[in-house]
Design a protein around this motif. Sequence first.
Motif, PDB file in Angstrom:
ATOM      1  N   LEU A   1       0.827  -1.202   0.000  1.00 25.45           N
ATOM      2  CA  LEU A   1       0.000   0.000   0.000  1.00 25.45           C
ATOM      3  C   LEU A   1       0.861   1.251   0.000  1.00 25.45           C
ATOM      4  N   ASP A   2       1.965   1.214   0.748  1.00 27.03           N
ATOM      5  CA  ASP A   2       2.862   2.377   0.803  1.00 27.03           C
ATOM      6  C   ASP A   2       3.447   2.690  -0.578  1.00 27.03           C
ATOM      7  N   VAL A   3       3.909   1.653  -1.290  1.00 26.80           N
ATOM      8  CA  VAL A   3       4.494   1.898  -2.612  1.00 26.80           C
ATOM      9  C   VAL A   3       3.418   2.329  -3.603  1.00 26.80           C
ATOM     10  N   LEU A   4       2.219   1.801  -3.468  1.00 23.42           N
ATOM     11  CA  LEU A   4       1.139   2.214  -4.360  1.00 23.42           C
ATOM     12  C   LEU A   4       0.751   3.667  -4.119  1.00 23.42           C
ATOM     13  N   ARG A   5       0.680   4.068  -2.860  1.00 23.22           N
ATOM     14  CA  ARG A   5       0.353   5.468  -2.563  1.00 23.22           C
ATOM     15  C   ARG A   5       1.394   6.405  -3.167  1.00 23.22           C
ATOM     16  N   GLU A   6       2.623   5.940  -3.207  1.00 24.95           N
ATOM     17  CA  GLU A   6       3.727   6.743  -3.752  1.00 24.95           C
ATOM     18  C   GLU A   6       3.701   6.774  -5.287  1.00 24.95           C
ATOM     19  N   ARG A   7       3.334   5.659  -5.921  1.00 25.52           N
ATOM     20  CA  ARG A   7       3.495   5.538  -7.373  1.00 25.52           C
ATOM     21  C   ARG A   7       2.228   5.686  -8.203  1.00 25.52           C
ATOM     22  N   VAL A   8       1.061   5.555  -7.600  1.00 27.52           N
ATOM     23  CA  VAL A   8      -0.169   5.724  -8.386  1.00 27.52           C
ATOM     24  C   VAL A   8      -0.396   7.219  -8.577  1.00 27.52           C
ATOM     25  N   PRO A   9      -0.402   7.691  -9.818  1.00 22.09           N
ATOM     26  CA  PRO A   9      -0.529   9.132 -10.058  1.00 22.09           C
ATOM     27  C   PRO A   9      -1.909   9.667  -9.653  1.00 22.09           C
ATOM     28  N   PRO A  10      -1.981  10.962  -9.334  1.00 21.76           N
ATOM     29  CA  PRO A  10      -3.242  11.557  -8.889  1.00 21.76           C
ATOM     30  C   PRO A  10      -4.379  11.456  -9.915  1.00 21.76           C
ATOM     31  N   GLN A  11      -4.054  11.391 -11.213  1.00 18.74           N
ATOM     32  CA  GLN A  11      -5.121  11.328 -12.215  1.00 18.74           C
ATOM     33  C   GLN A  11      -5.831   9.974 -12.235  1.00 18.74           C
ATOM     34  N   PHE A  12      -5.322   8.979 -11.513  1.00 25.21           N
ATOM     35  CA  PHE A  12      -5.979   7.677 -11.414  1.00 25.21           C
ATOM     36  C   PHE A  12      -6.909   7.701 -10.203  1.00 25.21           C
ATOM     37  N   GLY A  13      -8.038   8.384 -10.361  1.00 23.23           N
ATOM     38  CA  GLY A  13      -8.966   8.629  -9.256  1.00 23.23           C
ATOM     39  C   GLY A  13      -9.555   7.375  -8.642  1.00 23.23           C
ATOM     40  N   ARG A  14      -9.898   6.379  -9.445  1.00 23.59           N
ATOM     41  CA  ARG A  14     -10.466   5.138  -8.911  1.00 23.59           C
ATOM     42  C   ARG A  14      -9.442   4.416  -8.034  1.00 23.59           C
ATOM     43  N   ALA A  15      -8.223   4.321  -8.531  1.00 24.50           N
ATOM     44  CA  ALA A  15      -7.171   3.652  -7.755  1.00 24.50           C
ATOM     45  C   ALA A  15      -6.880   4.431  -6.472  1.00 24.50           C
ATOM     46  N   ARG A  16      -6.866   5.749  -6.555  1.00 28.54           N
ATOM     47  CA  ARG A  16      -6.625   6.562  -5.356  1.00 28.54           C
ATOM     48  C   ARG A  16      -7.747   6.369  -4.330  1.00 28.54           C
ATOM     49  N   ARG A  17      -9.007   6.274  -4.793  1.00 27.91           N
ATOM     50  CA  ARG A  17     -10.118   6.019  -3.867  1.00 27.91           C
ATOM     51  C   ARG A  17      -9.988   4.638  -3.226  1.00 27.91           C
ATOM     52  N   ARG A  18      -9.562   3.658  -4.003  1.00 26.02           N
ATOM     53  CA  ARG A  18      -9.378   2.306  -3.466  1.00 26.02           C
ATOM     54  C   ARG A  18      -8.263   2.301  -2.417  1.00 26.02           C
ATOM     55  N   LEU A  19      -7.203   3.068  -2.669  1.00 28.89           N
ATOM     56  CA  LEU A  19      -6.119   3.166  -1.695  1.00 28.89           C
ATOM     57  C   LEU A  19      -6.568   3.905  -0.433  1.00 28.89           C
ATOM     58  N   ALA A  20      -7.422   4.901  -0.588  1.00 28.10           N
ATOM     59  CA  ALA A  20      -7.956   5.614   0.581  1.00 28.10           C
ATOM     60  C   ALA A  20      -8.807   4.664   1.432  1.00 28.10           C
ATOM     61  N   LEU A  21      -9.586   3.812   0.782  1.00 27.01           N
ATOM     62  CA  LEU A  21     -10.370   2.820   1.512  1.00 27.01           C
ATOM     63  C   LEU A  21      -9.446   1.873   2.269  1.00 27.01           C
ATOM     64  N   ALA A  22      -8.380   1.440   1.613  1.00 25.84           N
ATOM     65  CA  ALA A  22      -7.414   0.557   2.278  1.00 25.84           C
ATOM     66  C   ALA A  22      -6.781   1.249   3.478  1.00 25.84           C
ATOM     67  N   SER A  23      -6.528   2.549   3.375  1.00 19.25           N
ATOM     68  CA  SER A  23      -5.958   3.297   4.506  1.00 19.25           C
ATOM     69  C   SER A  23      -6.912   3.281   5.693  1.00 19.25           C
ATOM     70  N   GLN A  24      -8.191   3.424   5.441  1.00 20.94           N
ATOM     71  CA  GLN A  24      -9.179   3.352   6.516  1.00 20.94           C
ATOM     72  C   GLN A  24      -9.210   1.958   7.130  1.00 20.94           C
ATOM     73  N   GLN A  25      -9.083   0.931   6.304  1.00 19.80           N
ATOM     74  CA  GLN A  25      -9.120  -0.446   6.794  1.00 19.80           C
ATOM     75  C   GLN A  25      -7.872  -0.820   7.588  1.00 19.80           C
ATOM     76  N   GLU A  26      -6.761  -0.152   7.329  1.00 20.04           N
ATOM     77  CA  GLU A  26      -5.521  -0.462   8.041  1.00 20.04           C
ATOM     78  C   GLU A  26      -5.714  -0.375   9.553  1.00 20.04           C
ATOM     79  N   ARG A  27      -6.527   0.568   9.999  1.00 18.06           N
ATOM     80  CA  ARG A  27      -6.770   0.712  11.446  1.00 18.06           C
ATOM     81  C   ARG A  27      -7.468  -0.509  12.023  1.00 18.06           C
ATOM     82  N   LEU A  28      -8.175  -1.252  11.184  1.00 20.19           N
ATOM     83  CA  LEU A  28      -8.878  -2.447  11.640  1.00 20.19           C
ATOM     84  C   LEU A  28      -7.975  -3.681  11.649  1.00 20.19           C
ATOM     85  N   GLY A  29      -6.812  -3.576  11.015  1.00 21.54           N
ATOM     86  CA  GLY A  29      -5.860  -4.681  11.003  1.00 21.54           C
ATOM     87  C   GLY A  29      -5.951  -5.610   9.804  1.00 21.54           C
ATOM     88  N   TYR A  30      -6.941  -5.399   8.939  1.00 22.52           N
ATOM     89  CA  TYR A  30      -7.105  -6.262   7.771  1.00 22.52           C
ATOM     90  C   TYR A  30      -7.587  -5.415   6.606  1.00 22.52           C
TER      91      TYR A  30
END
Length: 189
Positions: free
Chosen positions: A155-184
């Motif tokens: 997730l860290d490398v994806l946040r760094e390398r997925v460009p801002p114009q890829f809005g769907r991928a960025r939203r999916r990564l934001a969801l993953a960031s929220q899930q990180e607090r849950l541990g899975y």
Amino acid sequence: WMAPPRERFARSVFFGTLNVDDTSRPPSPKVVDRCFLLEVDAPAGRRAALWPSHLQDLPILGPPPPMDGLGLPAAAETRRAPVLEGLEEVVARENLRQDLLPSRRVHADLRDFLALHERCGAAAHLSLDDAIDRLLVGRVLVRIHGAVEQVKPLLDVLRERVPPQFGRARRRLALASQQERLGYVSPWQ
């Protein structure tokens, strides 16, 4: 595209839907590896259904061009490669599960889809960035799931390398960031 009667059953295409909510079960990893998962947005201010009257607006496609010798367009390679290379580097460096990486089938699908996108002139309907964004979400990010300690480096490398114009991928990564607090982390919410 409609095949002649004798060829109609030589190739099968299946379409299905999945509304992701708390009652949904994700497709199996084998299904994810063998299909294109396409995220569809509901049109703003309209019902989230495609009624038959809307079908007339869809472009009619002729037979696809031959797949022999399809090369990946240079523009697609420069946008796609850093993301996929980053995943491979992190999995090797961190000794992560190999099933988190896109399979050879996924790599071939990405290459072929992007080559067809260019060759068929699909840019009038779907920009190259949007095509790559949808492919990353539906063929690559959908594989990233598991305990946070296993997927956080990815997730860290994806946040760094997925460009801002890829809005769907960025939203999916934001969801993953929220899930990180849950541990899975799961692409299926």
